[in-house]
Design a protein around this motif. Structure first.
Motif, mmCIF file in Angstrom:
data_model
loop_
_atom_site.group_PDB
_atom_site.id
_atom_site.type_symbol
_atom_site.label_atom_id
_atom_site.label_comp_id
_atom_site.label_asym_id
_atom_site.label_seq_id
_atom_site.Cartn_x
_atom_site.Cartn_y
_atom_site.Cartn_z
ATOM 1 N N SER A 124 1.118 -1.145 -0.304
ATOM 2 C CA SER A 124 0.103 0.106 -0.128
ATOM 3 C C SER A 124 0.876 1.316 -0.159
ATOM 4 C CB SER A 124 -0.362 0.191 1.504
ATOM 5 O OG SER A 124 -1.350 1.810 1.910
ATOM 6 N N LEU A 125 0.140 2.583 -0.312
ATOM 7 C CA LEU A 125 1.061 3.595 -0.663
ATOM 8 C C LEU A 125 1.168 4.460 1.392
ATOM 9 C CD1 LEU A 125 -0.690 5.154 -4.037
ATOM 10 C CD2 LEU A 125 1.844 4.751 -3.267
ATOM 11 N N VAL A 126 -0.282 3.650 2.171
ATOM 12 C CA VAL A 126 -0.035 3.674 3.078
ATOM 13 C C VAL A 126 0.720 3.200 4.138
ATOM 14 C CG1 VAL A 126 -1.304 4.198 5.405
ATOM 15 C CG2 VAL A 126 -2.280 4.383 3.813
ATOM 16 N N SER A 127 2.082 3.619 4.762
ATOM 17 C CA SER A 127 3.483 3.366 4.688
ATOM 18 C C SER A 127 3.220 2.115 6.139
ATOM 19 C CB SER A 127 4.652 3.505 5.027
ATOM 20 O OG SER A 127 5.189 3.194 5.289
ATOM 21 N N ASP A 128 3.970 0.795 6.154
ATOM 22 C CA ASP A 128 3.501 0.345 7.398
ATOM 23 C C ASP A 128 4.685 1.057 9.005
ATOM 24 O OD1 ASP A 128 1.772 -1.884 7.951
ATOM 25 O OD2 ASP A 128 3.674 -3.444 6.509
ATOM 26 N N PRO A 181 5.773 3.213 10.904
ATOM 27 C CA PRO A 181 5.435 4.404 11.672
ATOM 28 C C PRO A 181 5.651 6.030 11.359
ATOM 29 C CG PRO A 181 6.402 3.498 13.610
ATOM 30 C CD PRO A 181 6.543 1.904 12.021
ATOM 31 N N SER A 182 6.988 6.072 11.197
ATOM 32 C CA SER A 182 7.681 7.168 10.477
ATOM 33 C C SER A 182 7.364 7.780 9.865
ATOM 34 C CB SER A 182 9.421 7.190 11.247
ATOM 35 O OG SER A 182 9.760 6.223 10.375
ATOM 36 N N LEU A 183 6.781 7.177 8.737
ATOM 37 C CA LEU A 183 6.627 7.440 7.428
ATOM 38 C C LEU A 183 4.978 7.709 7.318
ATOM 39 C CD1 LEU A 183 8.667 5.155 5.373
ATOM 40 C CD2 LEU A 183 9.041 7.749 5.699
ATOM 41 N N LEU A 184 4.606 8.835 6.405
ATOM 42 C CA LEU A 184 3.115 8.843 6.447
ATOM 43 C C LEU A 184 3.335 7.973 4.829
ATOM 44 C CD1 LEU A 184 2.942 12.264 5.962
ATOM 45 C CD2 LEU A 184 1.689 11.065 7.420
ATOM 46 N N PHE A 185 4.393 7.773 4.440
ATOM 47 C CA PHE A 185 3.807 6.806 2.818
ATOM 48 C C PHE A 185 5.166 6.086 2.440
ATOM 49 C CE2 PHE A 185 1.642 11.251 1.829
ATOM 50 C CZ PHE A 185 0.003 10.602 2.181
ATOM 51 N N SER A 218 -3.869 12.355 -6.444
ATOM 52 C CA SER A 218 -4.681 11.562 -5.212
ATOM 53 C C SER A 218 -5.724 10.259 -5.927
ATOM 54 C CB SER A 218 -5.397 12.952 -6.095
ATOM 55 O OG SER A 218 -4.868 14.083 -5.657
ATOM 56 N N LEU A 219 -6.164 10.176 -7.030
ATOM 57 C CA LEU A 219 -7.049 8.917 -6.819
ATOM 58 C C LEU A 219 -6.034 7.451 -6.673
ATOM 59 C CD1 LEU A 219 -8.596 7.678 -8.491
ATOM 60 C CD2 LEU A 219 -7.425 7.970 -10.508
ATOM 61 N N MET A 220 -4.616 7.105 -6.548
ATOM 62 C CA MET A 220 -4.356 6.424 -6.215
ATOM 63 C C MET A 220 -3.965 5.732 -4.966
ATOM 64 S SD MET A 220 -2.962 4.802 -9.038
ATOM 65 C CE MET A 220 -2.868 3.119 -8.349
ATOM 66 N N LEU A 221 -3.912 7.432 -3.848
ATOM 67 C CA LEU A 221 -4.019 7.594 -2.717
ATOM 68 C C LEU A 221 -5.178 7.306 -2.162
ATOM 69 C CD1 LEU A 221 -2.455 10.897 -1.811
ATOM 70 C CD2 LEU A 221 -1.238 8.614 -1.180
ATOM 71 N N LEU A 222 -6.271 7.511 -2.920
ATOM 72 C CA LEU A 222 -7.961 7.283 -2.867
ATOM 73 C C LEU A 222 -8.017 5.913 -2.395
ATOM 74 C CD1 LEU A 222 -9.584 10.001 -4.636
ATOM 75 C CD2 LEU A 222 -9.894 9.955 -1.840
ATOM 76 N N SER A 223 -7.304 5.228 -3.639
ATOM 77 C CA SER A 223 -7.304 3.867 -3.480
ATOM 78 C C SER A 223 -6.779 3.388 -2.936
ATOM 79 C CB SER A 223 -7.005 3.246 -5.364
ATOM 80 O OG SER A 223 -5.644 3.054 -5.064
ATOM 81 N N ASP A 224 -6.568 2.826 -2.187
ATOM 82 C CA ASP A 224 -5.046 2.591 -0.845
ATOM 83 C C ASP A 224 -5.362 3.220 0.137
ATOM 84 O OD1 ASP A 224 -3.862 1.383 -2.450
ATOM 85 O OD2 ASP A 224 -2.215 2.116 -1.781
ATOM 86 N N GLY A 225 -7.041 4.085 0.402
ATOM 87 C CA GLY A 225 -8.038 3.643 1.476
ATOM 88 C C GLY A 225 -7.866 5.477 2.132
ATOM 89 N N VAL A 226 -6.461 6.156 1.763
ATOM 90 C CA VAL A 226 -6.648 7.726 2.303
ATOM 91 C C VAL A 226 -8.050 8.527 2.052
ATOM 92 C CG1 VAL A 226 -5.042 9.575 2.017
ATOM 93 C CG2 VAL A 226 -4.120 7.491 2.170
ATOM 94 N N ARG A 227 -8.115 9.658 2.800
ATOM 95 C CA ARG A 227 -9.452 10.643 2.598
ATOM 96 C C ARG A 227 -9.231 11.582 2.411
ATOM 97 N NH1 ARG A 227 -10.418 6.430 0.041
ATOM 98 N NH2 ARG A 227 -12.493 5.489 -0.010
#
Length: 886
Positions: A26-30, A32-36, A288-297
């Motif tokens: 995912s673009l949302v990183s595991d 904890p020190s990284l947003l992405f 933005s589309l790719m971030l939305l697809s990985d659950g970011v709002r």
């Protein structure tokens, strides 16, 4: 060659060479020190550092990445983009330098007909680390690259590390020569615009310590296992293979740019500033589309703020291109169609993603309308005062508080014939950035250091027996005190304890950690928290209540049974509420987050509008009917593909392995992937009482509910309140609403009559207060303390009425009063007084200073206050004294 085809050729090549192909994380990183996920190697950090054993010796992947540190440069250069894709091949203790170099060269230079990328050898250059004789020898003697096209560079260019103690190593980068029209000859050491980096091969071989900066550290030894970490920039290779000038013109990005051109009616390639805006739109919409697809709002913090900024920059750019109408329905659809071959979930989840995007655009359009009104007023005030320049502070206020872009402020001001103090605005922006950078430095936003867990994770995964048992016999594998491994922890210590097996649930999936104890011969540990610091490892944070615990001690984990039971009820209730929401609102109402703890559940979901009382009641009713139906709860361990085929909800932002745990409640009615603990029948939940529904963002809502005994106690408390109201108001329960409405109407009528009496009384005081005005210098001054007043409005109303009664002569009214124990002062001046030099704002600040407070306002009327009510007469006297000396 299409971008998707390049990616597939890469993956096919490495699969043929015994690499296991893994999907993008995912673009949302595991971390904890990284947003992405900011680089292709981020998902593999645990394997590269040796904290977690790699499941395969050779891996290849296509990884989604986001970087926003250079967001202001997007569109201006060929290399800056926020979303990008990295193709990587990885070796964990398998092949090393020669293998990595051979694979890269073969894929790059093999003909397209043979499955390669077809680059001409004469166009490729490489760099190696300044002391890496081995890599240079491989390039020269084995690959046959001419020595003059191999350049040695230092640590800043050709050495990789994480920025903290741990693994590192030299790298070798491959560059493509774009030709003399793009810059000077001489290789990448001379011009990295003409010579474009397309592939980086990292040879992870060193252990580094004493890290002082990206280039200042000590290499203290060899890694026990040498790894290969490579990354080929897909967008860069794509635009080179497609013969276009930059990534914005490649096939996955250009369709958005072209649609923006059509909407604006302007031509791409005609005006530089317009071209930059077109490229910003193309990049930001895709990101933005790719971030939305990985659950970011979109939201105002963290990842959501980054997404909101990207989306709003897109709207701003389109507006500056002359398009005021909504554009996201067109632009996001164009991006979806360009990317769906590689990411089919974009089409599958389009209704959910588009709803979030369109809602954010509508929110920003309202923001722009509000900002435009405020800007128009500010411009009007500037003109009225005879100014020609809008202050930088006002422009910054519009930007920082109302989200109104500076570009639009400049545009509107120019239309009004005014300048903007851009220098002052830039200074304020610079200060804000410096504060943000300082905050980031304070939070040490680097890769999280989890190396302390390496030796424990190497012993294997922590077994979890908590699904079926509340107690289990185990063994202490490790102890961590103050961040360092220890052999023992004594009474009074707080430590982390690693066990071979546990029944204590580690916080995840919205469910908080279990409460409980760990006991053994001679010690008792109170469990404060349970976490998974790295994949496969469970760590218990404990307080040593008695005795001393040591590595290799036998231990028994004991779960707090009552707390676990209530937590299971809450977690299963969350699944029921999710299913009820989808029954009521449709499949676009998807989970965006949750929290479950004993007796309480919180469920966040994608939805733009508040729920009506009827809808909220229907969701609660469906949930409790499911409880009453005693639906069977079952869990199965299946492959991810099997779970998806069965219709299981794979929630946005969650990360799943190849094998997953699927939880059914009532069969397919509620079917989700979930690792949490659950009841065996929905009847065990007992009761679900929805206690709140609120907004948590432009397109997200939150439902809160109490569960089980907590829900019963809440309803019982409400029943007691209803009974007390019924007795006090002498009305049956079913007539309480009517009775309360009657009382409210009577109260409103009484308040209206009181207000009329008070207004009449105030009006009656006006003649006497005006008569009391005395000549002071060149003014008539009415300065009086009114005593206790209802509010500051009462003082203001009297001051304005008396000013009007004093006529056209230079008059100043200074009235004070005390409301709720705090002093208030109001000063009003008429036109003649202001012409003579009396300014209400300046006078009220004098009075407020005496009161121990502050105040301000315009020249005609101003208001202030303080803390010392006993000084009110002295404050008014100070105003009179100031006027006497004027």
């Amino acid at each position: 060659m299409r971008t998707a085809d390049i990616a597939q050729r890469y993956l096919d090549f490495f699969e043929k060479n015994d690499h296991v192909i893994v999907p993008s994380a995912s673009l949302v990183s595991d971390d904890p020190s990284l947003l992405f996920t900011v680089a292709g190697m981020v998902p593999f950090i645990p394997y590269l550092t040796g904290v977690v054993p790699s499941p395969h010796p050779r891996i290849a992947d296509l990884q989604k990445c986001i970087r926003t540190n250079d967001i202001e440069e997007v569109g201006k250069t060929a290399r800056h983009g926020t979303f990008f894709q990295m193709l990587g091949n990885w070796s964990f203790g398998d092949y090393f330098k020669e293998g990595a170099i051979r694979y890269a060269w073969e894929l790059l230079t093999s003909s397209e007909s043979d499955g390669g990328l077809g680059f001409d050898e004469k166009d490729l250059w490489v760099t190696v680390y300044e002391t890496d004789d081995e890599a240079e020898s491989i390039w020269r003697d084995i690959i046959g690259l001419k020595p003059e096209r191999i350049q040695r560079l230092g640590r800043a260019d050709n050495y990789w590390n994480t920025g903290q103690p741990g693994p590192g190593g030299p790298d070798s980068e491959i560059f493509f020569d774009r030709g003399p029209s793009y810059g000077k000859d001489g290789g990448p050491a001379v011009d990295d615009t003409r010579f474009l980096e397309i592939w980086n091969l990292v040879f992870m071989q060193d252990f580094i310590e004493n890290v002082r900066s990206g280039t200042e550290f000590d290499i203290t030894g060899d890694l026990p296992q040498k790894n290969i970490d490579t990354g080929m920039g897909l967008e860069r290779v794509a635009f080179l293979k497609q013969g276009v000038e930059n990534m914005y013109e490649s096939d996955q990005v250009r369709p958005v740019l072209d649609r923006a051109v059509e909407l604006s009616g302007r031509r791409y390639g005609a005006v530089h500033q317009d071209d930059v805006r077109f490229r910003v739109v193309a990049d930001h919409v895709r990101s933005s589309l790719m971030l939305l697809s990985d659950g970011v709002r979109p939201s105002n913090e963290g990842r959501g703020y980054v997404l909101r900024r990207l989306m709003r920059r897109s709207v701003r750019a389109m507006r500056l291109l002359g398009v005021d109408e909504p554009v996201f329905p067109e632009l996001f659809a164009a991006s979806r169609d360009a990317m769906k071959v590689t990411y089919p979930e974009l089409e599958r989840d389009w209704s959910i993603l588009s709803a979030a995007a369109f809602a954010e655009e509508e929110t920003f359009r309202r923001t722009l309308a509000q900002g435009s009104t405020i800007l128009d007023l500010a411009l009007g005030e500037t003109k009225k005062a005879g100014g020609t320049t809008l202050s930088g502070s006002e422009a910054f206020l519009l930007h920082d508080t109302y989200g109104f872009p500076i570009d639009l402020t400049l545009e509107v001001a120019e239309e009004a014939g005014l300048d903007v103090d851009r220098s002052a605005f830039d200074d304020l922006m610079r200060g804000q950035r410096e504060r943000a950078k300082a905050d980031a430095r304070n939070r040490k936003r680097q890769f999280a250091d989890v190396s302390v867990y390496r030796q424990f994770r190497a012993l294997g995964e922590t077994g979890f027996a908590g699904y079926t048992e509340l107690q289990t016999e185990s063994r202490v594998l490790g102890i961590i005190v103050d961040g360092h491994p220890a052999q023992t922890a004594a009474e009074g210590d707080v430590a982390e304890v690693i066990l071979a097996e546990t029944t204590l649930y580690a916080e995840s999936g919205g469910q908080v950690a279990d409460k409980g104890t760990i006991v053994g011969a001679g010690f008792e540990l109170d469990v404060l928290d349970v976490q998974r610091p790295v994949a496969g490892l469970i760590s218990h944070t404990v307080h040593v209540d008695s005795g001393s615990v040591a590595v290799d001690d036998h231990a028994t984990t004991v779960v707090d049974a009552a707390n676990r039971r209530a937590a299971r009820q809450a977690h299963s209730a969350t699944h029921l509420v999710h299913a009820a929401l989808r029954d009521t609102l449709g499949r676009t109402a998807t989970q965006a987050g949750s929290l479950n703890r004993a007796g309480y559940m919180r469920f966040d979901f994608s939805w733009a509008q508040p729920l009506s009382a009827e809808t909220r009641s229907e969701i609660e009713d469906i949930t409790n009917r499911a409880v009453n139906d005693a639906l069977e709860v079952t869990t199965r361990i299946v492959s991810l593909d099997e779970a998806k085929e069965a219709g299981a909800m794979a929630l946005f932002g969650e990360k799943y392995g190849d094998v997953v745990r699927m939880v059914d409640i009532g069969g397919p009615w509620s079917r989700e992937l979930c690792a949490g603990t659950h009841v065996s029948s929905s009847a065990e939940i007992g009761l679900v009482s929805v206690v709140g529904e609120s907004s948590i963002g432009a397109s997200n809502r939150r439902i809160e509910a109490l569960v089980g005994q907590d829900a019963f106690r809440e309803l019982a408390a409400e029943r007691t309140v209803v009974s007390q109201l019924s007795a006090a108001l002498k009305a049956p329960r079913d007539q309480l609403s009517t009775r309360i409405e009657e009382l409210q109407a009577n109260l409103k009528a009484a308040e209206k009559r009181i207000a009329q009496f008070e207004a009449k009384e105030r009006a009656g005081r006006v003649p006497a207060l005006a008569e009391a005005a005395q000549p002071v210098g060149s003014y008539r001054v009415a300065a009086t303390s009114l005593g206790e007043v209802g509010s500051a409005d009462d003082v203001r109303t009297l001051a304005l009425s008396v000013r009007e009664r004093l006529g056209a002569d230079a008059a100043v009214v200074a009235f004070g009063g005390v409301a709720n124990g705090r002093p208030i002062v109001v000063v009003a001046t008429n036109d003649a007084a202001r012409a003579a030099g009396a300014k209400a704002g300046a006078l009220v600040r004098i009075a407020a200073g005496v009161l121990g407070g502050g105040g301000g306002g315009k020249d005609d009327v101003a208001q202030g206050g303080g803390t010392d009510a006993s000084a009110l007469d002295a404050a008014l006297a100070a105003v009179v004294s100031e006027l006497a000396g004027a």
